[in-house]
Structure formats: C-alpha cells, structure tokens
Motif scaffolding. Sequence first.
Motif, PDB file in Angstrom:
ATOM      1  N   ALA A   1      -7.659  -6.525  -2.524  1.00 36.35           N
ATOM      2  CA  ALA A   1      -6.265  -6.946  -2.692  1.00 36.35           C
ATOM      3  C   ALA A   1      -6.015  -8.273  -1.984  1.00 36.35           C
ATOM      4  CB  ALA A   1      -5.332  -5.861  -2.157  1.00 36.35           C
TER       5      ALA A   1
ATOM      6  N   ILE B   1      -1.740  -1.214  -3.967  1.00 35.17           N
ATOM      7  CA  ILE B   1      -2.830  -0.261  -3.765  1.00 35.17           C
ATOM      8  C   ILE B   1      -2.221   1.139  -3.752  1.00 35.17           C
ATOM      9  CG2 ILE B   1      -4.679   0.552  -2.265  1.00 35.17           C
ATOM     10  CD1 ILE B   1      -4.871  -2.266  -1.105  1.00 35.17           C
TER      11      ILE B   1
ATOM     12  N   ALA C   1     -10.775  -1.617  -0.997  1.00 31.38           N
ATOM     13  CA  ALA C   1      -9.556  -1.910  -1.754  1.00 31.38           C
ATOM     14  C   ALA C   1      -8.674  -2.911  -1.018  1.00 31.38           C
ATOM     15  CB  ALA C   1      -8.785  -0.618  -2.012  1.00 31.38           C
TER      16      ALA C   1
ATOM     17  N   VAL D   1       0.865  -1.176   0.000  1.00 33.55           N
ATOM     18  CA  VAL D   1       0.000   0.000   0.000  1.00 33.55           C
ATOM     19  C   VAL D   1       0.901   1.224   0.000  1.00 33.55           C
ATOM     20  CG1 VAL D   1      -1.843   1.243   1.180  1.00 33.55           C
ATOM     21  CG2 VAL D   1      -1.736  -1.258   1.323  1.00 33.55           C
TER      22      VAL D   1
END
Length: 449
Positions: A419, A187, A415, A42
């Motif tokens: 993922a 992400i 999200a 991320v």
Amino acid sequence: MDRRTMIKSLGIIPATGLITTLKAEKVDGRIESPQIDTDILVIGGGTAGTIAAIQAGRAGCKTILLESGSQLGGTMTTGGVCFPGLFYAWGKQIVGGIGWELVTETVKMNGDVLPDFNKPFGRRHPKHQILLNAPLFAMLAEEKCIKAGVSIRYYETPVNLTALKSGWNVEVLGKGTHIAINCKQIIDATGNASVAALAGYRRLKGEEVQPGSLIFELEGYDLSSLDFSDLSKKFDEALKRGFLLKSDAYAGVKGLLTVKGGLATQHILNADSSTSELHTRANIEGRTSLLRALRFVRTLPGCENARIKKMQAETAIRETYRIDGLYQISHQDYIEGKIFDDSLSYSYYPIDLHVTHGVSPKHLAEGIIATVPLRAFIPKGSRNFLVAGRCVSSDRLANSALRVQASCMGMGQAAGAAAFLACSEGKSPADLPIERLKTLIRKYGGIVP
C-alpha cells in the motif's frame, strides 16, 4: 508546561501521535460528518491489520486504522488465542519483521522465554508456538501504532464505499461519530472480507465454516488427585444422556480440565462473525456450552468446587469469507510449497481444518514451506485495494493453514508495504514492481521468498 509538552515528556508515546488520534473525533453534543484525508486506510485491527498499519506508518504514509472493538490484536487478544505460530520451519526463521518484533518484545517484557527453535519437533508443532500475555501484546501493539504515526479509531466501522479516480471515499459510523475518509489505498483486514463486499467484490465461502471456540480456563481442583480413567467414564455417560455435547469438550474430559493459555477444547459449530447476528449467536452458543461443561465438571469427584478462572469476551472465529483474488492459493500450492514470481511472505503450518468432533492436522512434508503471492491480496476487478490475513484468496484447505497468526503477520507487513509503494508511485497494487516491493519489506525486517 502545556498539555502537548507534558505528554511528550512522559516518554511513552509521541504527543503528535496521540493528538492526531484525538483530533479526528469531533463531538460537541451532535453527530458531525467531517471529511478526513489520509494515504492509507486499514480496516480491522487484528493480527494482520495491526502489522499492516505499523508498516505503512513507519514507511512514511499517513495511515488510519479503524477497529470496531476496543483493542488491537483480534483473535490473539479479544479471542484469547494468544499462542501464535509458526515463525520457524526446518531450522530457519520464515516470518520476521514487525510481527516478530512485537512478539519478542511481549515475551521479554513479560519475563517469558522463547522456545528453542533449534530443537526439531517433528509433528508436535505446538512446541514451537509462543504463549503470550495477550493484554500486554495489545498495549505494545497500540504503542507501536502511535509511534509510527498511525491514527487509531476504535468503535468505528465502514458502512459505504465510493470509488474515486485515485482512491476511495469511505463513510464510517461509530459511537457519536459519522465521518467520511478519503484515502488513496484500502487494506481490508477484517478477517471476513467485509470491506471487499461493500466495494462490490466477490467473496468465497463454503456451505459450512469451521467451528469456533470460546477460550477459557477452569480451576478449583487438584489435577494430581483426579482419577482420569473414572472421569472419562463419567464423561462418556454424560454424552449418552445428553447432559453434555461432544463439541463442549472435543478433546475429552482431560482436555477440558487441563486446557491452558490460548488453547481450545470446545467447538461452536458453524461459528461465523461476518454479521452482527451471526457473531451474537456464536458468542451465546460459546457461553452456553461453557455453562454445560462447568455444570458437568462440578459433578465429578474432586471437582465439586470447580470455577472459571478465565473466559474471553468473544468466541474466536476460524473461518468465514475469503476474497476471489487475482490468484487463489490452492491446497496443492500450499502442500508443495510453491514459490510464485510475486511471493511476498511465507506460511508454515499444518493443514488444520477443524470439524465437528475435533481436528487432525495434516503436516507438511519435510523441507516444505508455503508462500503467499501479491495477487492473492488483490480482489479481481479492484483498484487501490488489498486484503491481509485470513480473507486472503485461497481455497478452504489452504486457508485452514494460512489463517494462523504468524502467517497473518507476514501477510500484514507485505500488504502495508504494498500500500505504501502504491501510494508513493501512484499505482494500483497489481502494477507494482515486485523486486522493489520485496526490497521495501526486507528494509523493515520482513522475510520474503
């Protein structure tokens, strides 16, 4: 007692989480380029990215969170807009899960009280926003990341991406660090879709962007003794003389003197954080504007001793780039409350496009709640790549509402869950079974359409 046992005995953060974070940095007097493997990377520890990382970590994926600054929370903490909303619409909660957990824990630990969400507020949407203690929010967010097994890496940013057969190789630079991270899913929660640009995906941006705001508070005067009729005349005179700009206090002198918490009263035109040069300019212009305003205020009767009580380190940015996604949420989609087959989160906020001289929110019709589909998180032509937060695929008007913090928290959790499921099933996000993904989000308290 060894160091690991001592840290664990404190009962604050798990020793494993802290040590995982520290082991990732190998500095012995020279820059090294170690390879680090993870499931999910991320990038951006703001409102959406923090929630995405916690969700991915709690679900069981090895997760790294890169943040170029010194703390989590982004616009809410470093930017000072610690006034998140909206979590409720038309008498029911529409954003919950990890973001709501973090907000309510911050409220409770600070001894604050939540608004009464049962009271209708009509067009006065700030009545349902929640003023937070921003430093406390940042610390609790950090603690939750570590407890979820997330490895946080501050002061680092990606500089190159290489697509692999089943993921990505990301070159990262930081203070004395130069590493490569291999991951299965990315992400992008940078707010600027900057990682999407590195990967070669198309971004969207208008000819101008919404103004930014430097969040501050003034003190040193007694509001009850001020003659605002007289002060308003002096404000108008200062504008005519060029001593002050309308953008220095778009809500007028009363707004300038009474602004509190995370509210804004100043506009920095074309404020942009997508490059270091543009962000530098936005920060300098924000502080220059505040100096003008302070010098003006100190000329007013009763305000001779005015001083700065609080000022954020950065100008808060409202708009830069958005991805060109598999689906672009339109203004019409938003104001109609369109529900898609792959809608994963809700958003409820007025169309809130700030312009040069202020903002006039356009409220949603009664009963309308907008939604965000998975396809809006996925850049066209991408694999193993998602975005979360304000860079979601949307037109400019829809984005002016989607960008707010509660909506970004909902997107972040969606999200993070996507993922995780993509890693678990060896798929790219666009190929995920939607009902299974919704079930996963609900498992962690999220509210899905």
